[in-house]
Design a protein around this motif. Structure first.
Motif, PDB file in Angstrom:
ATOM      1  N   ALA A 179      15.969 -47.889  -5.242  1.00  0.00           N
ATOM      2  CA  ALA A 179      14.570 -48.107  -5.623  1.00  0.00           C
ATOM      3  C   ALA A 179      14.108 -46.959  -6.508  1.00  0.00           C
ATOM      4  O   ALA A 179      14.260 -45.796  -6.154  1.00  0.00           O
ATOM      5  CB  ALA A 179      13.691 -48.184  -4.378  1.00  0.00           C
ATOM      6  N   ASN A 180      13.556 -47.298  -7.650  1.00  0.00           N
ATOM      7  CA  ASN A 180      13.115 -46.277  -8.595  1.00  0.00           C
ATOM      8  C   ASN A 180      12.060 -45.375  -7.967  1.00  0.00           C
ATOM      9  O   ASN A 180      11.052 -45.832  -7.439  1.00  0.00           O
ATOM     10  CB  ASN A 180      12.544 -46.968  -9.827  1.00  0.00           C
ATOM     11  N   GLU A 181      12.316 -44.052  -8.047  1.00  0.00           N
ATOM     12  CA  GLU A 181      11.433 -43.123  -7.341  1.00  0.00           C
ATOM     13  C   GLU A 181      10.047 -43.041  -7.967  1.00  0.00           C
ATOM     14  O   GLU A 181       9.079 -42.721  -7.275  1.00  0.00           O
ATOM     15  CB  GLU A 181      12.080 -41.730  -7.274  1.00  0.00           C
ATOM     16  N   VAL A 182       9.941 -43.358  -9.246  1.00  0.00           N
ATOM     17  CA  VAL A 182       8.613 -43.320  -9.879  1.00  0.00           C
ATOM     18  C   VAL A 182       7.708 -44.340  -9.201  1.00  0.00           C
ATOM     19  O   VAL A 182       6.570 -44.041  -8.808  1.00  0.00           O
ATOM     20  CB  VAL A 182       8.722 -43.610 -11.394  1.00  0.00           C
ATOM     21  N   ILE A 183       8.224 -45.535  -9.031  1.00  0.00           N
ATOM     22  CA  ILE A 183       7.424 -46.603  -8.422  1.00  0.00           C
ATOM     23  C   ILE A 183       7.129 -46.287  -6.960  1.00  0.00           C
ATOM     24  O   ILE A 183       5.982 -46.349  -6.517  1.00  0.00           O
ATOM     25  CB  ILE A 183       8.205 -47.944  -8.487  1.00  0.00           C
ATOM     26  N   THR A 184       8.167 -45.922  -6.207  1.00  0.00           N
ATOM     27  CA  THR A 184       7.943 -45.722  -4.771  1.00  0.00           C
ATOM     28  C   THR A 184       7.014 -44.541  -4.514  1.00  0.00           C
ATOM     29  O   THR A 184       6.166 -44.608  -3.630  1.00  0.00           O
ATOM     30  CB  THR A 184       9.270 -45.499  -4.024  1.00  0.00           C
ATOM     31  N   THR A 185       7.149 -43.458  -5.290  1.00  0.00           N
ATOM     32  CA  THR A 185       6.271 -42.319  -5.013  1.00  0.00           C
ATOM     33  C   THR A 185       4.826 -42.655  -5.359  1.00  0.00           C
ATOM     34  O   THR A 185       3.907 -42.248  -4.632  1.00  0.00           O
ATOM     35  CB  THR A 185       6.707 -41.062  -5.779  1.00  0.00           C
ATOM     36  N   ILE A 186       4.614 -43.426  -6.423  1.00  0.00           N
ATOM     37  CA  ILE A 186       3.235 -43.814  -6.745  1.00  0.00           C
ATOM     38  C   ILE A 186       2.654 -44.630  -5.592  1.00  0.00           C
ATOM     39  O   ILE A 186       1.541 -44.393  -5.121  1.00  0.00           O
ATOM     40  CB  ILE A 186       3.185 -44.625  -8.061  1.00  0.00           C
ATOM     41  N   MET A 187       3.455 -45.577  -5.098  1.00  0.00           N
ATOM     42  CA  MET A 187       2.940 -46.425  -4.018  1.00  0.00           C
ATOM     43  C   MET A 187       2.701 -45.611  -2.755  1.00  0.00           C
ATOM     44  O   MET A 187       1.710 -45.808  -2.054  1.00  0.00           O
ATOM     45  CB  MET A 187       3.930 -47.560  -3.743  1.00  0.00           C
ATOM     46  N   LEU A 188       3.601 -44.663  -2.479  1.00  0.00           N
ATOM     47  CA  LEU A 188       3.447 -43.870  -1.256  1.00  0.00           C
ATOM     48  C   LEU A 188       2.236 -42.943  -1.329  1.00  0.00           C
ATOM     49  O   LEU A 188       1.733 -42.517  -0.289  1.00  0.00           O
ATOM     50  CB  LEU A 188       4.730 -43.090  -0.974  1.00  0.00           C
ATOM     51  N   ASN A 189       1.778 -42.625  -2.541  1.00  0.00           N
ATOM     52  CA  ASN A 189       0.528 -41.864  -2.656  1.00  0.00           C
ATOM     53  C   ASN A 189      -0.616 -42.633  -2.018  1.00  0.00           C
ATOM     54  O   ASN A 189      -1.422 -42.080  -1.268  1.00  0.00           O
ATOM     55  CB  ASN A 189       0.186 -41.612  -4.128  1.00  0.00           C
ATOM     56  N   PHE A 190      -0.698 -43.926  -2.321  1.00  0.00           N
ATOM     57  CA  PHE A 190      -1.765 -44.747  -1.754  1.00  0.00           C
ATOM     58  C   PHE A 190      -1.590 -44.861  -0.250  1.00  0.00           C
ATOM     59  O   PHE A 190      -2.545 -44.781   0.506  1.00  0.00           O
ATOM     60  CB  PHE A 190      -1.753 -46.144  -2.390  1.00  0.00           C
ATOM     61  N   VAL A 191      -0.339 -45.052   0.170  1.00  0.00           N
ATOM     62  CA  VAL A 191      -0.071 -45.191   1.602  1.00  0.00           C
ATOM     63  C   VAL A 191      -0.553 -43.937   2.334  1.00  0.00           C
ATOM     64  O   VAL A 191      -1.265 -44.023   3.344  1.00  0.00           O
ATOM     65  CB  VAL A 191       1.434 -45.423   1.848  1.00  0.00           C
ATOM     66  N   ALA A 192      -0.203 -42.776   1.796  1.00  0.00           N
ATOM     67  CA  ALA A 192      -0.588 -41.530   2.463  1.00  0.00           C
ATOM     68  C   ALA A 192      -2.108 -41.418   2.554  1.00  0.00           C
ATOM     69  O   ALA A 192      -2.662 -41.115   3.614  1.00  0.00           O
ATOM     70  CB  ALA A 192      -0.008 -40.334   1.712  1.00  0.00           C
ATOM     71  N   ALA A 193      -2.783 -41.675   1.434  1.00  0.00           N
ATOM     72  CA  ALA A 193      -4.236 -41.523   1.426  1.00  0.00           C
ATOM     73  C   ALA A 193      -4.892 -42.480   2.408  1.00  0.00           C
ATOM     74  O   ALA A 193      -5.783 -42.096   3.175  1.00  0.00           O
ATOM     75  CB  ALA A 193      -4.775 -41.763   0.008  1.00  0.00           C
ATOM     76  N   GLN A 194      -4.429 -43.744   2.419  1.00  0.00           N
ATOM     77  CA  GLN A 194      -5.070 -44.745   3.277  1.00  0.00           C
ATOM     78  C   GLN A 194      -4.746 -44.503   4.749  1.00  0.00           C
ATOM     79  O   GLN A 194      -5.618 -44.642   5.606  1.00  0.00           O
ATOM     80  CB  GLN A 194      -4.635 -46.160   2.863  1.00  0.00           C
TER      81      GLN A 194
END
Lengths: 427, 539
Positions: A179-194
């Protein structure tokens, strides 16, 4: 020479630039941005209406003084250092610098391993929340006398651990699920914040507070403002910690076998594999290290600045990306790059207070400086990816000893039209 | 009759390499012409010149007797040339018809939209004329590789190509698809199209082509009619003869087996099998040579031995230990040195200087490596290698990427030889290296052998493997056709073996070091299996 050749040659030249050339480029970029920004200030000032023009320009007058703005921008960042070396403006500059050193290092170390970690923000949030909760829960069990000695290291450690774990997730996803880390890290930013928002608002919110935040950490765990006055929220200890991490990371990357593995993977994965590096493990450990650095940044933010975890985490992780690019992804470069951000942050506050220039326009000037300084480094990064300066040998065998080192890069760029990897017979 | 394509004295240089040296090529209209040669012989470069991707340094291009110059592939396409690359240039989610018309779409509504119906009809019509089965509405990602290749051909035909260039068209196909492709060739030539296809497989060239031109080291070795030549002749033309190898080899004095490979099969992620049930063993103080035309499984076999790839089946043993599933790093720690085929992708990190590159592979191994790397020691080590192997410029701080190919190779060879190895796996160790250094590397290899190192030498250079190896395996189509004593084999016999044919009456050297008795199912005594399988594969 076709246009494509010209572009490739320019990129290759940029990739090959020495660090002195890059420093000069950055200075030239700041100068250029000041000229461009000055014109914008001048013209906006001509359009604005004011009681008394601040600047005359061969007849037409302007409400804003373009020179004065820049003088304030840089002078305001250091304040009146001669009169009071520990003034609040310098404190603000250094506080911002210190915070950005952590996230800047985080992005830089991932970059060195060939990974684009956009997720420093999320890792910082994870670290910050872990720090705040750990310190709040541990505080009652720690004797008051030992408070600072136990709670501060404990908080920093938990920040590093949880930031690291949160960084290891996209690392593992890349290594084992492609899984491309650019995509997953962007998504995990939202996960962390929420998730942080949910946890704090549902379980850990401060009873008397209206906003989403935890209780304030006990005084013993707070990184006290030393040297600079109380209320500056700047602890010299943190600055020293940041510098120590810079030095430590530089040592790790340049002097140790682990750093060698990491850099080799980042530059040429095939060669790394050949050299016995386990590519999957390196991806996970690099991302964990990157996340840990961001997590320490989160811990510092909680213990030094906010004094609690609040849902309104500043965008230190995202600024860290720019800092890292400005630094050419070199740990040593992170300090001056973070300092530029600190100066601009503190200086623009001074501009708003001291001149009539609206803060939106100051934001434009800040953005211009960062954009201009970042662009050469940005194109270097692109160049490294797409232009391979000297895949073709310079000379046949027995080439002259010294010439081989000095052959112009232009001559070595790929022949036009050939795709990378589409060399002879496509093998 | 005017030739459809006439290349005259094309020369194309890249920095440090002459990819094409005064190459002429004439292709008659309505024929299939094969361009045969090893990797790096200059076949693709020549075709890229014809396709307008490269501008030749000198030489002329004529199509149907008219002189042409191409600034870009667009010019070549306009002149009726189509090229089908080895890696398809298709958009996977789009339909067959959309891919075929891409860039030349029939328009409707005054050019605002693509006329899908007309596109679909055009594709149907083309497919019918050339006898293809193609569903214009299927998405390209859903159809087989062979069908995708036909879409590429249709694309070129749709753009009005009269001359079609196919770069290694069979490389990605199954044997059945190869047959289908060759029948498509016939349909195309029946319609008057002219075909040039690039290949390094001589069997395919003989089967599908009318005429065959062989390139070697950027030079046109000769053009022969496919029905007037033989496999042996082609193999000889491809590999060539360089003067005798000047080494003073003392006969080997081999000891105990060190490296044992047993029943190894390797396939890629697409299921294509590259190595089939291959085994051998190498003793202390012995050079085991693996020869053959490139691309017959040598690279994959070497990757399986050196730990870069896990074989599907079979075992690799080092000493008494099985190392089939040991990591690449584990192989290095156990004393295996490896000179990789591709020095620029694998052997060196181009951005690193020579000091750093000298540590590649030893970064975790004391005394220089380990937790902390001793960079002063590493610099001295690099300097030693540079001096001993005459690497230029003699500067440990020189970036690997700034060195010429031959000097890069010398540094890799030096680093690996000076590892104090028990086993050396050397693939094309002297490729691109000047004559003097070749001799040095050969002598060093023999010294290592004499000091008790087991050496696997893979080379497409027959003179080299014959001169150095104590036993020589000839690889074809993923297996050993035969293992011979290099001193007792004629060039003609080697040519046959490389083409996958095994002369029955010849005496064989043993496959396994200890006399081959019973360690493998396919024991050398009765062992014609490998040879038979290969020859069957060709028919």
């Amino acid at each position: 020479m076709s246009r494509r050749d010209t572009i490739e040659a320019a990129l290759a030249r940029l990739v090959a630039a020495s660090w002195i050339e890059r420093l000069l480029l950055s200075i030239a970029a700041i100068a250029t941005s000041i000229v461009v920004g000055g014109v914008i200030v001048l013209v906006s000032g001509m359009a604005a209406t004011c009681e008394e023009p601040a600047f005359a320009f061969f007849g037409p007058t302007s409400c804003y003084d373009p020179i004065g703005v820049y003088v304030q921008l840089f002078q305001g960042a250091i304040g009146d250092v001669l009169g009071d070396p520990f003034n609040f403006r310098l404190a603000l500059t250094l506080k911002e610098t210190a915070l950005l050193v952590f996230t800047g290092l985080s992005v830089a170390v991932a970059f060195r391993a060939g990974l684009f970690n956009i997720g420093s923000q999320g890792q910082l949030v994870a670290g910050a929340l872990a720090t705040a909760l750990t310190v709040l829960f541990a505080a009652p069990f720690v004797p008051a006398a030992l408070g600072a000695i136990v709670l501060v290291p404990l908080g920093l450690l938990m920040g590093a651990v949880f930031g690291g774990l949160y960084g290891a997730i996209p690392g593992a996803l890349k290594a084992y699920a492609d899984a491309n880390e650019v995509i997953t890290t962007i998504m995990l930013n939202f996960v962390a914040a929420q998730v942080a928002f949910f946890l704090v608002s549902s379980y850990f919110s401060a009873p008397e507070s209206q906003s989403v935040e935890t209780r304030t950490v006990p005084g013993a765990a707070v990184l006290e403002s030393t040297l600079f006055g109380a209320g500056s929220n700047f602890s010299v200890f943190v600055f020293v910690l940041g510098l120590a991490l810079v030095a430590g990371l530089y040592y790790l990357l340049q002097r140790t076998a682990f750093g060698y593995d990491l850099r080799t993977s980042g530059l040429q994965a095939e060669a790394a594999t050949y050299g016995g590096v386990d590519p999957k493990r390196t991806v996970v450990t690099s991302m964990a290290l990157s996340g840990a650095l961001a997590g320490v940044g989160g811990a510092v933010w909680v213990l030094m600045v906010a004094g609690r975890f609040t849902a309104a985490v500043p965008a230190l992780g995202f600024d860290g990306i720019t800092v890292s690019i400005l630094a050419g992804n070199n740990p040593l470069g992170v300090v001056p790059a973070a300092l530029l951000f600190g100066v601009l942050k503190s200086g623009s506050l001074a501009v708003q207070l001291e001149t009539g220039v609206p803060k939106q326009l100051v934001g434009v000037l800040r953005g211009l400086i960062i954009l201009f300084v970042a662009m050469p480094e940005f194109f270097r990064l692109i160049g490294q990816r797409f232009v391979t300066p000297d895949r073709e040998p310079v000379a046949t065998d027995g080439g002259e000893p010294i010439e081989a080192l000095q052959t112009p890069r232009e001559a070595q760029s790929e022949p036009p039209g050939s795709e990378p990897g589409e060399t002879e017979d496509g093998r | 009759m005017t030739n459809a394509v006439e290349l005259r004295e094309i020369t194309k240089r890249f920095p440090g390499v002459i990819a094409n040296d005064d190459v002429s090529l004439a292709v008659e209209p309505g024929t299939v012409h094969a361009l045969l040669g090893e990797n790096g012989a200059g076949k693709s470069t020549l075709m890229n010149v014809l396709y307008g991707l490269y501008e030749p340094d000198s030489g002329t291009i004529e199509l149907d007797g008219q002189s042409r110059t191409f600034d870009s592939p667009r010019d070549a396409i306009d002149a009726g040339i189509g090229m089908i690359h080895q890696h398809f240039m298709l958009v996977p989610p789009m339909s067959v018809a959309e891919n075929v018309v891409l860039g030349h779409e029939p328009k409707k509504w005054g050019g605002l939209a693509t006329d899908r119906e007309r596109a679909s009809n055009a594709v149907d019509e083309l497919a019918e004329r050339y006898g293809f089965a193609a569903d214009p509405d299927a998405a390209v990602e859903d159809i087989s590789v062979g069908e995708q290749q036909r879409v590429e051909i249709l694309k070129a035909l749709y753009r009005g190509a009269e001359v079609l260039i196919l770069d290694e068209p069979t490389g990605v196909l199954t044997p059945q698809e190869v047959e289908d492709l060759f029948s498509v060739f016939e349909d195309l030539t029946a319609e008057g199209k002219t075909l040039v296809f690039i290949t390094h497989k001589l069997g395919e060239a003989m089967e599908a082509a009318d005429e065959i031109t062989v390139l070697r080291d950027g030079v046109n070795v000769g053009t022969v009619a496919a029905d007037a030549t033989s496999r042996e002749e082609l193999a000889e033309m491809m590999v060539g003869r360089e003067g005798g190898l000047d080494v003073d080899a003392v006969p080997a004095d081999p000891g105990a087996p060190v490296l044992s490979v047993d029943g190894v099969s390797v396939s890629d992620e697409h299921g294509g099998e590259h190595v089939t049930d291959t085994g051998f063993s190498v003793r202390e103080g012995e050079i085991f040579g693996i020869g053959g035309v490139d691309g017959n499984g040598q690279a994959e076999l070497v990757e399986a031995i050196t730990g870069l790839r896990t074989p599907d089946s079979g075992t690799v043993g080092l000493g008494d230990e099985e190392i089939t599933r040991v990591s690449r790093g584990g192989h290095i720690e156990r004393g295996m040195a490896y000179i990789p085929e591709d020095r620029q992708e694998r052997g060196l990190v181009m951005e690193f200087d020579l000091t750093e590159n000298g540590m590649l592979g030893s970064q975790h191994i004391p005394p220089l490596g380990g937790g902390r790397i001793d960079w002063n020691g590493a610099r001295d080590h690099a300097a030693d290698v540079i001096e001993a192997y005459d690497v230029r410029p003699p500067a440990p701080a020189a970036r690997a990427g700034s060195l010429s190919g031959g000097n890069q190779q010398k540094f890799v060879v030096g680093r690996e030889f000076e590892r104090d190895p028990d086993v050396v796996v050397a693939t094309h160790p002297t490729r691109g290296v000047d004559v003097g250094s070749q001799e040095f590397i050969h002598n060093r290899l023999l010294e290592l052998r004499d000091s008790g190192v087991a050496v696997v030498l893979v080379s497409a250079n027959l003179t080299e493997v014959r001169g150095l190896a104590d036993r020589l395996a000839v690889m074809h189509d993923g297996g050993f056709v035969d293992v011979v004593d290099p001193d007792n084999v004629t060039e003609e016999e080697l040519g046959l073996l490389m083409a996958g044919e095994r002369p029955e009456e010849r005496e064989r050297a043993d496959v396994t070091a200890d006399g081959g008795g019973g360690t493998r199912d396919e024991s050398p005594g009765d062992g014609t299996d490998a040879g038979q399988r290969s020859t069957e594969g060709e028919r």
